[in-house]
Design a protein around this motif. Structure first.
Motif, PDB file in Angstrom:
ATOM      1  N   LEU A  47      67.705  81.297  76.451  1.00 17.48           N
ATOM      2  CA  LEU A  47      68.203  79.968  76.100  1.00 17.48           C
ATOM      3  C   LEU A  47      68.669  79.273  77.371  1.00 17.48           C
ATOM      4  CD1 LEU A  47      69.995  81.645  73.341  1.00 17.48           C
ATOM      5  CD2 LEU A  47      69.290  79.333  72.852  1.00 17.48           C
ATOM      6  N   SER A  48      68.460  77.980  77.449  1.00 15.03           N
ATOM      7  CA  SER A  48      68.855  77.248  78.648  1.00 15.03           C
ATOM      8  C   SER A  48      69.214  75.812  78.308  1.00 15.03           C
ATOM      9  CB  SER A  48      67.712  77.231  79.673  1.00 15.03           C
ATOM     10  OG  SER A  48      67.367  78.523  80.092  1.00 15.03           O
ATOM     11  N   THR A  49      70.066  75.237  79.140  1.00 14.11           N
ATOM     12  CA  THR A  49      70.387  73.818  79.061  1.00 14.11           C
ATOM     13  C   THR A  49      69.423  73.057  79.970  1.00 14.11           C
ATOM     14  OG1 THR A  49      71.928  73.886  80.910  1.00 14.11           O
ATOM     15  CG2 THR A  49      72.844  74.329  78.705  1.00 14.11           C
ATOM     16  N   VAL A  50      69.437  71.741  79.867  1.00  9.64           N
ATOM     17  CA  VAL A  50      68.621  70.911  80.756  1.00  9.64           C
ATOM     18  C   VAL A  50      68.987  71.194  82.205  1.00  9.64           C
ATOM     19  CG1 VAL A  50      68.149  68.540  81.485  1.00  9.64           C
ATOM     20  CG2 VAL A  50      68.225  69.090  79.052  1.00  9.64           C
ATOM     21  N   THR A  51      70.278  71.289  82.475  1.00 13.14           N
ATOM     22  CA  THR A  51      70.746  71.545  83.845  1.00 13.14           C
ATOM     23  C   THR A  51      70.211  72.873  84.371  1.00 13.14           C
ATOM     24  OG1 THR A  51      72.747  70.275  83.392  1.00 13.14           O
ATOM     25  CG2 THR A  51      72.810  71.743  85.295  1.00 13.14           C
ATOM     26  N   GLU A  52      70.271  73.910  83.542  1.00 10.65           N
ATOM     27  CA  GLU A  52      69.782  75.225  83.964  1.00 10.65           C
ATOM     28  C   GLU A  52      68.278  75.215  84.194  1.00 10.65           C
ATOM     29  OE1 GLU A  52      73.158  77.893  81.626  1.00 10.65           O
ATOM     30  OE2 GLU A  52      71.297  77.356  80.595  1.00 10.65           O
ATOM     31  N   LEU A  53      67.535  74.591  83.282  1.00  5.29           N
ATOM     32  CA  LEU A  53      66.080  74.510  83.455  1.00  5.29           C
ATOM     33  C   LEU A  53      65.714  73.705  84.703  1.00  5.29           C
ATOM     34  CD1 LEU A  53      64.947  73.935  79.779  1.00  5.29           C
ATOM     35  CD2 LEU A  53      64.302  75.879  81.222  1.00  5.29           C
ATOM     36  N   SER A  54      66.423  72.620  84.920  1.00  6.02           N
ATOM     37  CA  SER A  54      66.176  71.781  86.083  1.00  6.02           C
ATOM     38  C   SER A  54      66.343  72.574  87.377  1.00  6.02           C
ATOM     39  CB  SER A  54      67.118  70.580  86.059  1.00  6.02           C
ATOM     40  OG  SER A  54      66.931  69.785  87.198  1.00  6.02           O
ATOM     41  N   VAL A  77      60.087  73.577  70.721  1.00  2.65           N
ATOM     42  CA  VAL A  77      61.422  74.035  71.105  1.00  2.65           C
ATOM     43  C   VAL A  77      62.434  73.482  70.111  1.00  2.65           C
ATOM     44  CG1 VAL A  77      60.835  74.153  73.581  1.00  2.65           C
ATOM     45  CG2 VAL A  77      61.983  72.133  72.682  1.00  2.65           C
ATOM     46  N   ALA A  78      63.583  74.125  70.089  1.00  4.44           N
ATOM     47  CA  ALA A  78      64.696  73.681  69.248  1.00  4.44           C
ATOM     48  C   ALA A  78      65.946  73.683  70.110  1.00  4.44           C
ATOM     49  CB  ALA A  78      64.872  74.622  68.055  1.00  4.44           C
ATOM     50  N   GLY A  79      66.873  72.814  69.768  1.00  6.73           N
ATOM     51  CA  GLY A  79      68.121  72.740  70.517  1.00  6.73           C
ATOM     52  C   GLY A  79      69.310  72.897  69.600  1.00  6.73           C
ATOM     53  N   SER A  80      70.344  73.540  70.124  1.00  5.74           N
ATOM     54  CA  SER A  80      71.593  73.660  69.362  1.00  5.74           C
ATOM     55  C   SER A  80      72.736  73.192  70.253  1.00  5.74           C
ATOM     56  CB  SER A  80      71.816  75.096  68.888  1.00  5.74           C
ATOM     57  OG  SER A  80      71.895  75.978  69.983  1.00  5.74           O
ATOM     58  N   ARG A  81      73.523  72.282  69.719  1.00  7.23           N
ATOM     59  CA  ARG A  81      74.617  71.688  70.477  1.00  7.23           C
ATOM     60  C   ARG A  81      75.801  72.645  70.526  1.00  7.23           C
ATOM     61  NH1 ARG A  81      75.725  67.084  72.672  1.00  7.23           N
ATOM     62  NH2 ARG A  81      73.981  65.961  71.757  1.00  7.23           N
ATOM     63  N   GLU A  82      76.374  72.750  71.717  1.00  5.65           N
ATOM     64  CA  GLU A  82      77.575  73.531  71.936  1.00  5.65           C
ATOM     65  C   GLU A  82      78.480  72.690  72.835  1.00  5.65           C
ATOM     66  OE1 GLU A  82      78.436  77.644  74.147  1.00  5.65           O
ATOM     67  OE2 GLU A  82      76.971  77.796  72.498  1.00  5.65           O
ATOM     68  N   HIS A  87      71.734  73.752  74.068  1.00  3.68           N
ATOM     69  CA  HIS A  87      71.003  74.939  74.515  1.00  3.68           C
ATOM     70  C   HIS A  87      69.650  74.952  73.819  1.00  3.68           C
ATOM     71  CE1 HIS A  87      75.079  76.079  75.682  1.00  3.68           C
ATOM     72  NE2 HIS A  87      74.478  76.789  76.606  1.00  3.68           N
ATOM     73  N   TYR A  88      68.602  75.043  74.620  1.00  4.83           N
ATOM     74  CA  TYR A  88      67.242  75.001  74.104  1.00  4.83           C
ATOM     75  C   TYR A  88      66.660  76.399  74.029  1.00  4.83           C
ATOM     76  CZ  TYR A  88      67.464  70.001  74.685  1.00  4.83           C
ATOM     77  OH  TYR A  88      67.821  68.679  74.580  1.00  4.83           O
ATOM     78  N   ALA A  89      65.788  76.590  73.034  1.00  2.00           N
ATOM     79  CA  ALA A  89      65.077  77.848  72.837  1.00  2.00           C
ATOM     80  C   ALA A  89      63.696  77.522  72.285  1.00  2.00           C
ATOM     81  CB  ALA A  89      65.831  78.736  71.845  1.00  2.00           C
ATOM     82  N   LEU A  90      62.795  78.492  72.358  1.00  2.00           N
ATOM     83  CA  LEU A  90      61.503  78.307  71.712  1.00  2.00           C
ATOM     84  C   LEU A  90      61.737  78.196  70.215  1.00  2.00           C
ATOM     85  CD1 LEU A  90      59.285  80.803  73.718  1.00  2.00           C
ATOM     86  CD2 LEU A  90      59.594  78.357  74.080  1.00  2.00           C
ATOM     87  N   PHE A  91      60.954  77.379  69.530  1.00  2.00           N
ATOM     88  CA  PHE A  91      61.171  77.057  68.129  1.00  2.00           C
ATOM     89  C   PHE A  91      61.157  78.296  67.241  1.00  2.00           C
ATOM     90  CE2 PHE A  91      59.893  75.557  63.912  1.00  2.00           C
ATOM     91  CZ  PHE A  91      60.823  74.548  63.709  1.00  2.00           C
TER      92      PHE A  91
END
Length: 112
Positions: A47-54, A77-82, A87-91
Motif C-alpha cells: 500500500l502506498s500514498t501518492v507521496t510514497e509512490l512519487s 486500484v482502490a484507495g482508503s482514506r486515513e 493509501h492506494y492498493a491494487l483493486f
C-alpha cells in the motif's frame, strides 16, 4: 515458444459484447502507460500514498495523482482514506493476476 494453433475452443470463449470490448479496451489503454504500470507494480509490493509512490518512482506527485485517478476509475486500484492521506492498493486479486501474467509473458519475449 510459438503460435497457438490448437482449435479446441476454450470454455466460455464466446466473443465479447461491444460494451465489454470497449471497457476492456479502456483497461488495456490504461495498461499501455509505463508510468501506470510502474504504479501498479509499486502497489503490488505494498500500500502506498501518492507521496510514497512519487518518491519511489521519481515522478511528480501531480502526475502520480492523475494516473491514480484513471486507475481508480477503471477499478484497477482502490484507495482508503486515513486522516489526510489516501493509501492506494491494487483493486483485487484479479489485478494482481493480470499484472503477474503480463510480467511472466514479458519474460518469454525476445529482448529488443
Amino acid at each position: 515458444m510459438g503460435i497457438m494453433l490448437d482449435e479446441t475452443p476454450l470454455p466460455d470463449a464466446s466473443p465479447l459484447s461491444a460494451a465489454d470490448a470497449e471497457r476492456l479496451a479502456d483497461i488495456m489503454r490504461a495498461l499501455a502507460s509505463p508510468v501506470r504500470l510502474r504504479i501498479l507494480s509499486g502497489l503490488r509490493a505494498r500500500l502506498s500514498t501518492v507521496t510514497e509512490l512519487s518518491a519511489q518512482l521519481q515522478v511528480g506527485q501531480t502526475t502520480v495523482s492523475n494516473h491514480l485517478r484513471l486507475l481508480r476509475h477503471l477499478s484497477l486500484v482502490a484507495g482508503s482514506r486515513e486522516g489526510r492521506h489516501i493509501h492506494y492498493a491494487l483493486f483485487d486479486d484479479h489485478v494482481v493476476d493480470l499484472l503477474d501474467e503480463a510480467i511472466r509473458h514479458l519474460e518469454h519475449l525476445p529482448r529488443a
